[in-house]
Design a protein around this motif. Sequence first.
Motif, PDB file in Angstrom:
ATOM      1  N   GLN A 116      -7.370   8.061  -7.388  1.00  0.00           N
ATOM      2  CA  GLN A 116      -7.501   8.398  -6.006  1.00  0.00           C
ATOM      3  C   GLN A 116      -9.128   8.222  -5.892  1.00  0.00           C
ATOM      4  O   GLN A 116      -9.337   7.542  -4.594  1.00  0.00           O
ATOM      5  CB  GLN A 116      -6.874   9.642  -5.487  1.00  0.00           C
ATOM      6  N   THR A 127      -5.498  -3.652  -0.993  1.00  0.00           N
ATOM      7  CA  THR A 127      -6.222  -3.811  -2.300  1.00  0.00           C
ATOM      8  C   THR A 127      -6.810  -2.077  -2.296  1.00  0.00           C
ATOM      9  O   THR A 127      -7.043  -1.931  -3.790  1.00  0.00           O
ATOM     10  CB  THR A 127      -7.531  -4.551  -1.941  1.00  0.00           C
ATOM     11  N   CYS A 128      -7.222  -1.375  -1.591  1.00  0.00           N
ATOM     12  CA  CYS A 128      -7.652  -0.278  -1.705  1.00  0.00           C
ATOM     13  C   CYS A 128      -6.600   0.883  -2.220  1.00  0.00           C
ATOM     14  O   CYS A 128      -7.017   1.463  -3.304  1.00  0.00           O
ATOM     15  CB  CYS A 128      -8.065   0.664  -0.257  1.00  0.00           C
ATOM     16  N   MET A 129      -5.558   0.962  -2.056  1.00  0.00           N
ATOM     17  CA  MET A 129      -4.327   1.332  -2.548  1.00  0.00           C
ATOM     18  C   MET A 129      -3.956   1.045  -4.090  1.00  0.00           C
ATOM     19  O   MET A 129      -3.873   2.042  -5.027  1.00  0.00           O
ATOM     20  CB  MET A 129      -3.030   1.607  -1.744  1.00  0.00           C
ATOM     21  N   ALA A 132       0.745  -1.185  -0.120  1.00  0.00           N
ATOM     22  CA  ALA A 132       0.099  -0.054   0.159  1.00  0.00           C
ATOM     23  C   ALA A 132       0.858   1.270  -0.018  1.00  0.00           C
ATOM     24  O   ALA A 132       0.461   2.233  -0.656  1.00  0.00           O
ATOM     25  CB  ALA A 132      -0.911  -0.056   1.184  1.00  0.00           C
ATOM     26  N   ALA A 172     -12.279   2.033   0.063  1.00  0.00           N
ATOM     27  CA  ALA A 172     -11.821   2.373   1.405  1.00  0.00           C
ATOM     28  C   ALA A 172     -13.226   2.589   2.169  1.00  0.00           C
ATOM     29  O   ALA A 172     -13.381   1.990   3.366  1.00  0.00           O
ATOM     30  CB  ALA A 172     -10.926   3.569   1.552  1.00  0.00           C
ATOM     31  N   THR A 204      -8.736   8.071   2.194  1.00  0.00           N
ATOM     32  CA  THR A 204      -8.341   6.726   1.700  1.00  0.00           C
ATOM     33  C   THR A 204      -6.871   6.046   2.741  1.00  0.00           C
ATOM     34  O   THR A 204      -7.137   5.088   3.348  1.00  0.00           O
ATOM     35  CB  THR A 204      -7.754   6.621   0.223  1.00  0.00           C
ATOM     36  N   GLY A 238      -6.284   1.752  -7.168  1.00  0.00           N
ATOM     37  CA  GLY A 238      -6.322   3.025  -7.579  1.00  0.00           C
ATOM     38  C   GLY A 238      -5.148   3.241  -8.573  1.00  0.00           C
ATOM     39  O   GLY A 238      -4.943   3.968  -9.599  1.00  0.00           O
ATOM     40  N   TYR A 288       1.980   6.814  -7.039  1.00  0.00           N
ATOM     41  CA  TYR A 288       1.136   7.909  -7.676  1.00  0.00           C
ATOM     42  C   TYR A 288       2.132   8.870  -8.362  1.00  0.00           C
ATOM     43  O   TYR A 288       2.039   9.399  -9.580  1.00  0.00           O
ATOM     44  CB  TYR A 288       0.434   8.548  -6.844  1.00  0.00           C
ATOM     45  N   SER A 318      -6.835   3.595   5.688  1.00  0.00           N
ATOM     46  CA  SER A 318      -6.136   2.353   5.581  1.00  0.00           C
ATOM     47  C   SER A 318      -5.305   2.064   6.672  1.00  0.00           C
ATOM     48  O   SER A 318      -5.336   0.729   7.085  1.00  0.00           O
ATOM     49  CB  SER A 318      -5.117   2.403   4.181  1.00  0.00           C
ATOM     50  N   SER A 366      -9.868   4.450  -5.443  1.00  0.00           N
ATOM     51  CA  SER A 366      -9.213   3.915  -3.872  1.00  0.00           C
ATOM     52  C   SER A 366     -10.246   4.327  -3.015  1.00  0.00           C
ATOM     53  O   SER A 366     -10.551   3.754  -1.791  1.00  0.00           O
ATOM     54  CB  SER A 366      -7.888   4.590  -3.813  1.00  0.00           C
TER      55      SER A 366
END
Length: 449
Positions: free
Chosen positions: A202, A167-169, A25, A209, A149, A172, A32, A153, A205
């Motif tokens: 973003q 996964t959330c990060m 993450a 989240a 986000t 995105g 990014y 996290s 993501s």
Amino acid sequence: MTDNPLGYEKIPKLLKSFAIPSITAALVGSLYNIVDQIFIGQGVGYLGNAATNVAYPFSTICLAISLLIGIGSASRFSLYLGNKEPESAARAAGNGISLMVILGLAYLVIGESLLPQLLRLFGATKDVFPFARQYASITLVGMPFLIITNGMSNLIRADGSPKYSMTCMVIGAIANTILDPIFIFVFHWGIFGAALATILGQILSFIFAVRYLWHFKTIRFKKSDFQPNLKESLKTCSMGISSSANQIAITLVQIILYNSLTYYGAQTVYGSDIPLAACGIVMKTNAIILSIVVGISQGAQPIIGFNYGAKQYSRVREAYLLAIKWNIAVSAVGFFLLQCFPQSIISLFGDGDKLYLEFAVLFMRIYLFMVLVNGVQLLSSSFFTAIGKAMKGALLALTRQVFFLIPLLLTLPLRFGIMGVLFAGPIADFSAFILSIILVSKELRKQRT
């Protein structure tokens, strides 16, 4: 004996299960900006790279806000769970999420309102300013989503779902990586396309989240948990201040560093724009290594916090020392690559003339010479935060940036010019490393008594 695995599972297994998703993450978070830098360097040129570098302090300020709330609320969350107080843990998490929303929106408004002034403060030259303004004005729109986000996290990891946090990060970042070349090379949107790809990733993501709010394992939220509460907010901020202070200090260092490079660079054959563009590549390459260290630190935080709350101090020591070993192993690999293959790394970010490549290689080898130990201070600061000693963690977080690096950046160039700027980095890294070892050793000895 606690029924929570954090209290009885083997530390290496716990750290692996928590740190690997956290590392992923954190790496994604740094990617990014790095992905934008690579594609902008290939599609726009080194002035585009310099523009993303000038806009980078907006991202570090954003990270400072998310760490202030995310680490603060997650640390309180873990301590409350260790003390078997789930209702208090829910209040800490709910109030933290409300703070993320409030501060995220406030940051967007302030950033857009003062954008030209801030970009000049961050070191934008005449040629770089138009690119930087276009890029920053768009990416600022994504900052509230990024704050929520990143903050969420930390809570998701503390709740025992590090893979979901990862996964959330990741989702995105994947979207950003796919959209960047399409927007830049297919649609020919240049730096605007890179910025648009960033905020779309973003937002994606952010959606994942926020979805977790209905899936917490250890607590159940009540509506009242999300009501802003000044007392709860101050407690959260006090716990997250060390991690946040480090990022604020990094932002201040960036401003001084960028302005020093443009000022002293103008007195050399490199000019003002080449050092600024090269700095962006070097700092963001270092960000990859630091993101792994941050991931290890975040993975260790719930383990250390829970066991300290449960008074299992031997497990606290074991988790910290194992995290340090992992950090040094990763940093050793980074040191080898940075010193042996700097030109190959720099070429990933686009081509440049001979002077540009010459300075970028010089910058990378000198400024990052102490990369082997520069993550120990970060891990040690996080350690003090996890055990509830937030002020000591905050002071330690400031040592490298404020107490060592800033004075060196202001004084060494007076005698050595732009080379003084470069040598300030490794001197500050080594000094912070020595101080961290002294303070943590004292704390670990105290826990044995």
